[in-house]
Design a protein around this motif. Structure first.
Motif, mmCIF file in Angstrom:
data_model
loop_
_atom_site.group_PDB
_atom_site.id
_atom_site.type_symbol
_atom_site.label_atom_id
_atom_site.label_comp_id
_atom_site.label_asym_id
_atom_site.label_seq_id
_atom_site.Cartn_x
_atom_site.Cartn_y
_atom_site.Cartn_z
ATOM 1 N N ALA A 1 89.360 1.006 -124.265
ATOM 2 C CA ALA A 1 87.898 0.866 -124.295
ATOM 3 C C ALA A 1 87.298 1.338 -122.981
ATOM 4 N N PRO A 2 86.239 2.158 -123.049
ATOM 5 C CA PRO A 2 85.558 2.557 -121.805
ATOM 6 C C PRO A 2 84.900 1.356 -121.137
ATOM 7 N N GLU A 3 84.535 1.535 -119.882
ATOM 8 C CA GLU A 3 83.827 0.502 -119.130
ATOM 9 C C GLU A 3 82.462 1.059 -118.727
ATOM 10 N N ILE A 4 81.386 0.438 -119.214
ATOM 11 C CA ILE A 4 80.037 0.893 -118.871
ATOM 12 C C ILE A 4 79.712 0.473 -117.441
ATOM 13 N N ASP A 5 79.273 1.447 -116.655
ATOM 14 C CA ASP A 5 78.891 1.191 -115.261
ATOM 15 C C ASP A 5 77.431 0.752 -115.242
ATOM 16 N N LEU A 6 77.228 -0.551 -115.249
ATOM 17 C CA LEU A 6 75.871 -1.097 -115.361
ATOM 18 C C LEU A 6 75.003 -0.673 -114.185
ATOM 19 N N ALA A 7 75.604 -0.560 -113.000
ATOM 20 C CA ALA A 7 74.825 -0.189 -111.814
ATOM 21 C C ALA A 7 74.317 1.247 -111.898
ATOM 22 N N ALA A 8 75.026 2.093 -112.650
ATOM 23 C CA ALA A 8 74.628 3.497 -112.769
ATOM 24 C C ALA A 8 73.699 3.742 -113.948
ATOM 25 N N VAL B 1 80.084 1.849 -125.991
ATOM 26 C CA VAL B 1 80.682 3.173 -126.002
ATOM 27 C C VAL B 1 82.112 3.071 -126.543
ATOM 28 N N GLN B 2 82.540 4.132 -127.222
ATOM 29 C CA GLN B 2 83.860 4.201 -127.837
ATOM 30 C C GLN B 2 84.480 5.553 -127.502
ATOM 31 N N ALA B 3 85.762 5.540 -127.096
ATOM 32 C CA ALA B 3 86.485 6.777 -126.800
ATOM 33 C C ALA B 3 87.297 7.201 -128.021
ATOM 34 N N CYS B 4 87.383 8.513 -128.252
ATOM 35 C CA CYS B 4 88.092 9.039 -129.424
ATOM 36 C C CYS B 4 89.015 10.184 -128.990
ATOM 37 N N ASN B 5 90.250 10.189 -129.534
ATOM 38 C CA ASN B 5 91.091 11.370 -129.392
ATOM 39 C C ASN B 5 91.014 12.176 -130.681
ATOM 40 N N LYS B 6 91.900 13.138 -130.840
ATOM 41 C CA LYS B 6 91.834 14.002 -132.027
ATOM 42 C C LYS B 6 92.112 13.241 -133.317
ATOM 43 N N TYR C 1 85.586 -0.499 -128.883
ATOM 44 C CA TYR C 1 84.295 -0.372 -128.214
ATOM 45 C C TYR C 1 84.359 -1.024 -126.834
ATOM 46 N N SER C 2 83.556 -0.508 -125.933
ATOM 47 C CA SER C 2 83.416 -1.150 -124.631
ATOM 48 C C SER C 2 82.711 -2.496 -124.813
ATOM 49 N N ASP C 3 82.800 -3.322 -123.789
ATOM 50 C CA ASP C 3 81.983 -4.530 -123.802
ATOM 51 C C ASP C 3 80.515 -4.095 -123.832
#
Length: 494
Positions: free
Chosen positions: A167-174, A246-251, A257-259
C-alpha cells in the motif's frame, strides 16, 4: 454548579463523539468482514477459472499431440505397407521366374534351350526383385514424438499467488488544497520496479476522521496515474471534507489501498432563495431568470373568462387578486426591486463566488446586503447594500453603487464576475473572474451579517458557489491592503 454542569456537558459531548466513532468503526469492521467473504469467494472463483483454463489448454494440447502421433503412425504404416506390397509382388514374380528357369534346365534341344535362356536372362534383367530396396523406408521409432514435462511440472509446482504491491503512503504534509484543486502526493514504503501505475480514489464528505461506511457518496476514481502525485482540478467544494486513498498496481494485480486521508475543503456554498425573490424572477438553485409575465399569463386568461361569462369583474381586478394568491410568501421584493438573495449569510471570514450573465441580459446587479433591505429597495441605493451594476440598455454602463451613490467604472465588462467578501476585514471586492483583474473595492465595517444579492432585468444569471478564494485574488488583496494602508480609503465611492 454551573462549572460542574459545563464540565459534565463537555464529558457528555466527548462520550457522544467517541460513541459515534466506535459505531462508525463497527460499521467499517462489519463492512470489511463482508468484503473479505465476498473477495475470498471471488478469489476462489477466479482460481477455478484459471485452473479450468489450464486444464482446457492441457486437454487441447494432449488431443493435438495424440492426433499428431496417430497421423505419424498412419504415415509410417502406409509407407511400410506400400513397401510390403511391392516386395510381395516382386517375390511372386521372382518365384515364377525361378520355376521357369528350373524347367528350362530340363530342355534337351540346344536351340530351344538357348532361346529359353535368353528369355529368362532378359526377364531377370528387368525383374522388380532386383530393383526394390530391401531396407525399410521408415523406422519403427516414435521417440521424436515423445514429450517431457519435467520443466513444466517444476514450473507448475513453483506457481504461487501473484506478488501484490504494498500500500502506498500518502504524504499529508505535501498535499495541497487551493483554488478548488487538491494536489495529492504519495510514496511507496519500499522500491518496487514492477509497479505499472496508481489509482486515486476520492469522495466528498461532511465528516472528519476515518471514512464512514454508511450515508456517504460513492468513491470517484482516477486510473492509470504514472507519477506519485496528482492534482484534482475544477472541483466544487460543497462539502466540508474530502476523503482520498491511493492504490498501486502492477501488470497483473492491484494492491491494498493506502490509509485514507481526510482534507478540509473550505468554501462558501449557497443557493438562491426562491421564497424571497421578486415575482418576476424564476429561481432554480443557483440560476435566476427574468420572467416578464410574473404569473400574469394565467391571470389574464382567467380575467377574459370571467368577463365573457358574467362581466362582473374587470381583468385588472382579477389580476390583482390572483397575483396576491400566486405570490404567497414571495412578497419579499416588489415593484422595481427585481431582487433575489442568497439563502446563506456571510458572518465571518473570507469568501468568494462568481456570477455569469446571459448575453442578452439587459441589466443586472451583483453585491451583498444586510437582511433589512426593504421590499421596494434596490441594491446599492441604500446604506445597507453594496453592488456593481451592468446596464446594457441602449448603451453599456458599468458602475459601482452604495448608499444611492454611483461611481462609473471605465473598464470593459467581464464575461464572469468574481465577488470577494472579507467580512472581518470589511472589504467587498469585485474581479474579472477570468483574468482576476480587480474591478472595484468597497471598504466598510460590516455591522451585521450580509447576504449575497442579485438584481436582474431581462435575461438570466448563473451563480457559481463552492469556490475557494483564488490565490491570485489573495495576492491582489494583500497588495491592495498594503496600498490602502498608505493612501487611505482607495476605490471607495465619494
Amino acid at each position: 454548579m454551573d462549572e460542574q454542569r459545563e464540565t459534565l456537558q463537555r464529558i457528555v459531548s466527548t462520550l457522544a463523539n467517541k460513541n459515534d466513532e466506535i459505531h462508525n468503526f463497527i460499521d467499517m469492521l462489519n463492512h470489511t468482514i463482508n468484503n473479505v467473504q465476498v473477495n475470498s469467494s471471488n478469489a476462489i472463483s477466479e482460481l477455478d477459472e484459471e485452473f479450468d483454463g489450464l486444464y482446457s489448454i492441457l486437454v487441447e494440447m494432449k488431443g493435438s499431440m495424440a492426433n499428431t502421433i496417430q497421423q505419424e503412425e498412419a504415415r509410417k504404416i502406409q509407407a511400410l505397407q506400400d513397401q510390403l506390397n511391392q516386395c510381395s509382388n516382386a517375390l511372386e514374380s521372382s518365384e515364377e521366374l525361378l520355376e521357369l528357369a528350373a524347367q528350362s534346365l530340363d530342355i534337351k534341344d540346344s536351340a530351344e534351350f538357348l532361346k529359353a535362356a535368353r528369355q529368362i536372362k532378359d526377364r531377370v534383367t528387368t525383374a522388380s526383385a532386383f530393383r526394390i530396396s530391401l531396407k525399410p523406408k521408415v523406422s519403427d521409432s516414435m521417440t521424436h514424438l515423445m514429450v517431457d514435462f519435467a520443466l513444466e511440472r517444476r514450473m507448475l509446482q513453483a506457481v504461487k499467488f501473484l506478488p501484490v504491491p504494498k500500500a502506498p503512503e500518502i504524504d499529508l504534509a505535501a498535499c495541497l488544497v487551493a483554488d478548488n484543486c487538491i494536489t495529492v502526493s504519495w510514496r511507496m514504503p519500499e522500491e518496487d520496479s514492477r509497479i505499472d501505475h496508481f489509482v486515486l480514489e476520492y469522495r466528498k464528505t461532511n465528516f472528519d476522521g476515518l471514512p464512514r461506511v454508511k450515508d456517504e457518496q460513492r468513491w470517484e476514481l482516477i486510473d492509470y496515474i504514472k507519477a506519485t502525485e496528482y492534482t484534482l482540478s475544477g472541483l466544487k467544494f460543497d462539502t466540508k471534507y474530502m476523503n482520498l486513498r491511493v492504490q498501486a498496481c502492477n501488470k497483473a494485480v492491484a494492491g491494498e489501498y493506502s490509509d485514507p486521508v481526510t482534507l478540509e475543503t473550505k468554501a462558501f456554498v449557497f443557493s438562491l432563495d426562491s421564497t424571497t425573490s421578486h415575482l418576476n424572477l424564476k429561481v432554480e438553485d443557483t440560476y435566476v431568470e427574468w420572467d416578464p409575465t410574473g404569473g400574469k399569463g394565467q391571470e389574464k386568461i382567467k380575467g377574459k373568462e370571467n368577463k365573457s361569462r358574467s362581466g362582473a369583474q374587470s381583468p385588472k381586478r382579477t389580476s390583482i387578486s390572483t397575483r396576491s394568491s400566486l405570490r404567497g410568501s414571495r412578497d419579499r421584493f416588489v415593484g422595481e426591486s427585481y431582487t433575489v438573495l442568497g439563502d446563506t449569510a456571510v458572518e465571518s471570514g473570507q469568501h468568494y463566488w462568481e456570477v455569469r450573465a446571459q448575453k442578452d441580459c439587459k441589466s443586472y446587479s451583483v453585491g451583498v446586503t444586510y437582511r433589512n433591505l426593504g421590499k421596494f429597495d434596490q441594491l446599492g441605493k441604500t446604506n445597507s447594500s453594496w453592488c456593481i451594476q451592468i446596464n446594457n440598455w441602449l448603451q453599456t454602463t458599468f458602475s459601482a453603487k452604495h448608499s444611492n451613490k454611483t461611481k462609473t467604472l471605465d473598464i470593459p465588462v467581464p464575461h464572469r464576475i468574481g465577488v470577494y467578501c472579507d467580512f472581518d476585514g470589511g472589504q467587498l471586492a469585485f474581479y474579472n473572474a477570468d483574468s482576476k483583474e480587480l474591478l472595484h473595492t468597497f471598504r466598510t465595517k460590516f455591522m451585521q451579517p450580509v447576504l449575497p444579492g442579485f438584481m436582474i432585468w431581462c435575461g438570466g444569471l448563473t451563480v457559481s458557489t463552492g469556490l475557494q478564494v483564488p490565490s491570485a485574488v489573495k495576492t491582489l488583496q494583500k497588495s491592495e491592503n498594503g496600498l490602502s494602508g498608505s493612501t487611505g480609503s482607495l476605490n471607495n465611492i465619494a
